[in-house]
Design a protein around this motif. Sequence first.
Motif, PDB file in Angstrom:
ATOM      1  N   UNK A 101       0.841  -1.194   0.000  1.00 12.76           N
ATOM      2  CA  UNK A 101       0.000   0.000   0.000  1.00 12.76           C
ATOM      3  C   UNK A 101       0.877   1.245   0.000  1.00 12.76           C
ATOM      4  N   UNK A 102       0.450   2.266  -0.737  1.00 12.75           N
ATOM      5  CA  UNK A 102       1.209   3.512  -0.744  1.00 12.75           C
ATOM      6  C   UNK A 102       0.662   4.473  -1.763  1.00 12.75           C
ATOM      7  N   UNK A 103       1.109   5.727  -1.728  1.00 16.66           N
ATOM      8  CA  UNK A 103       0.607   6.730  -2.686  1.00 16.66           C
ATOM      9  C   UNK A 103       1.079   6.441  -4.106  1.00 16.66           C
ATOM     10  N   UNK A 104       0.426   7.053  -5.054  1.00 12.91           N
ATOM     11  CA  UNK A 104       0.784   6.894  -6.460  1.00 12.91           C
ATOM     12  C   UNK A 104       2.237   7.300  -6.692  1.00 12.91           C
ATOM     13  N   UNK A 105       2.949   6.437  -7.409  1.00 14.34           N
ATOM     14  CA  UNK A 105       4.342   6.754  -7.751  1.00 14.34           C
ATOM     15  C   UNK A 105       5.353   6.319  -6.714  1.00 14.34           C
ATOM     16  N   UNK A 106       4.892   5.599  -5.661  1.00 12.84           N
ATOM     17  CA  UNK A 106       5.846   5.199  -4.616  1.00 12.84           C
ATOM     18  C   UNK A 106       6.607   3.935  -4.981  1.00 12.84           C
ATOM     19  N   UNK A 162       6.315  -1.066  -9.565  1.00 16.67           N
ATOM     20  CA  UNK A 162       7.746  -1.312  -9.817  1.00 16.67           C
ATOM     21  C   UNK A 162       8.209  -2.582  -9.118  1.00 16.67           C
ATOM     22  N   UNK A 163       7.689  -2.839  -7.911  1.00 18.10           N
ATOM     23  CA  UNK A 163       8.069  -4.069  -7.190  1.00 18.10           C
ATOM     24  C   UNK A 163       7.637  -5.291  -8.001  1.00 18.10           C
ATOM     25  N   UNK A 164       6.424  -5.225  -8.584  1.00 17.02           N
ATOM     26  CA  UNK A 164       5.957  -6.329  -9.448  1.00 17.02           C
ATOM     27  C   UNK A 164       6.880  -6.474 -10.654  1.00 17.02           C
ATOM     28  N   UNK A 165       7.269  -5.343 -11.271  1.00 20.39           N
ATOM     29  CA  UNK A 165       8.183  -5.374 -12.422  1.00 20.39           C
ATOM     30  C   UNK A 165       9.507  -6.034 -12.065  1.00 20.39           C
TER      31      UNK A 165
END
Length: 502
Positions: free
Chosen positions: A378-383, A387-390
């Motif tokens: 969970x976190x704000x947009x752009x955090x 990217x972690x999934x990528x």
Amino acid sequence: MKEKTLTQKQALEKVIKHIKKYWYLLGGSLFFALVYVALSLYVPIQLGNATDLILGKGKVDFTGIGLIAVKIATFTLIAALAQWIMNNCNNKITYNVVRDIREETFEHLQKLPLKYIDSHSNGETVSKIITDVDQLADGLLMGFSQLFTGIVTIILTLVFMLTISIKITLVVVLVTPVSLFVAKFIATRTYSMFKKQSETRAKQTALIDEVIGNGKVVKAFGREDEVVEQFDEINEDLRKYYLKGTFFSSITNPSTRFVNSLVYAGVAISGGIIAITGGITVGNLQCILSYANQYTKPFNEISGVVTELQNAIACGAKIFSLINQEKEVDVEESENQLQNIETCRVDINDVDFSYVPDRKLIENLNLHVKPGQRIAIVGPTGCGKTTIINLLMRFYDVDKGSITIDGKDIRDISRKNLRSSYGMVLQETWLRNTTVRENIAFGKPDATDEEIENAAKASYAHNFIKRLPKGYDTVIGEDGGSLSQGQKQLLCIARVMLCLPP
């Protein structure tokens, strides 16, 4: 990810490399071009001989003229056959090369890193594979069809003319540089225009693709006028480049025709003087005047071919620039793969990552997921959630630190093997224009009907599928067609449930 554009010379070398594969067809094309041109040029000699057999009133050698007529008919038929075979060879070379380039481009596209796909619009890439390759095909076909015959015609015409009169041939040769200058003048100015045309056309395709694919968003935010304004701006640029390119290419024909007239006039005057003094016969003069026309005609064609080739090479440069992009480097399939995952433990250790080096995104991230745990990020947009999934899927590799599965660094595992161990359902669905059954079986094409239905039941998609006109055999349109967003999402979940990755 910036793309390096190839120069005209580099693009031409790449095209030649692809053509070399079909050297036998190229040799056949050249041979039959030689036969066609030689026989075509032999006909004026026969016509000249026939003229010389008409000595005056009541002094016509009808028997000799009859034999010449038979020869001309025979030569014409053989020349026509040679031209037909030559054109067949040219067509096969062109469309084989185009097929190879398209296959190579599409295959290479599958091996490019995701950062290349992310940094280039879909429309631009589609434009390269479809439109630019078509433009390359048109240029190659015209080049093979007219360039070979044009060059052979020029050489053989000079040879035949030399056998009749060296002096008249010299007149023709002295005027030739004017034609070459005209061709070079036009070629140097058209290449830049055709290159800009190709680039602007790609922008236009990208915009159209973007707007059509996101039409609801454009309408929802009332951006129709802005989109039209943006399109008009690109369209206007394209109009300018087309006009300039067309202008330079359109002056080809009148310019070369003017040079042709100079050559013909020179041959007629010098030939007439030599014929009066008895240097050549009237039949020879007629023959050499015919050659003067045939000699200058290829310059018209070659100038047009050069213009078209400029366009083709400009498009080729863009295609080969894509093919020249570095492929994604991967480890070889080996024993060090994820074969029997025992614990499914995932560890992210001291990971740093950023898409752009000078813009930090993830720094010193540590995350340890035990078997059976469910983790919500969970976190704000752009955090950096996506990217972690990528990084987990190795769409991108970490800059620092490591990610391990059951203690194995994922960089030591092939991407194909790694990704087959994950189940991923994105918020943005992707469905093919085919049956529901084939959409669910996308990750496991050999799945049985029972397996597909069980996966659909597990994802709660079975009930709505059975209500479709043909059930599992219902063909859904591109991107899900008329299905609701929730139904499309359930089909994507069923697709993963069928594979059951660990």
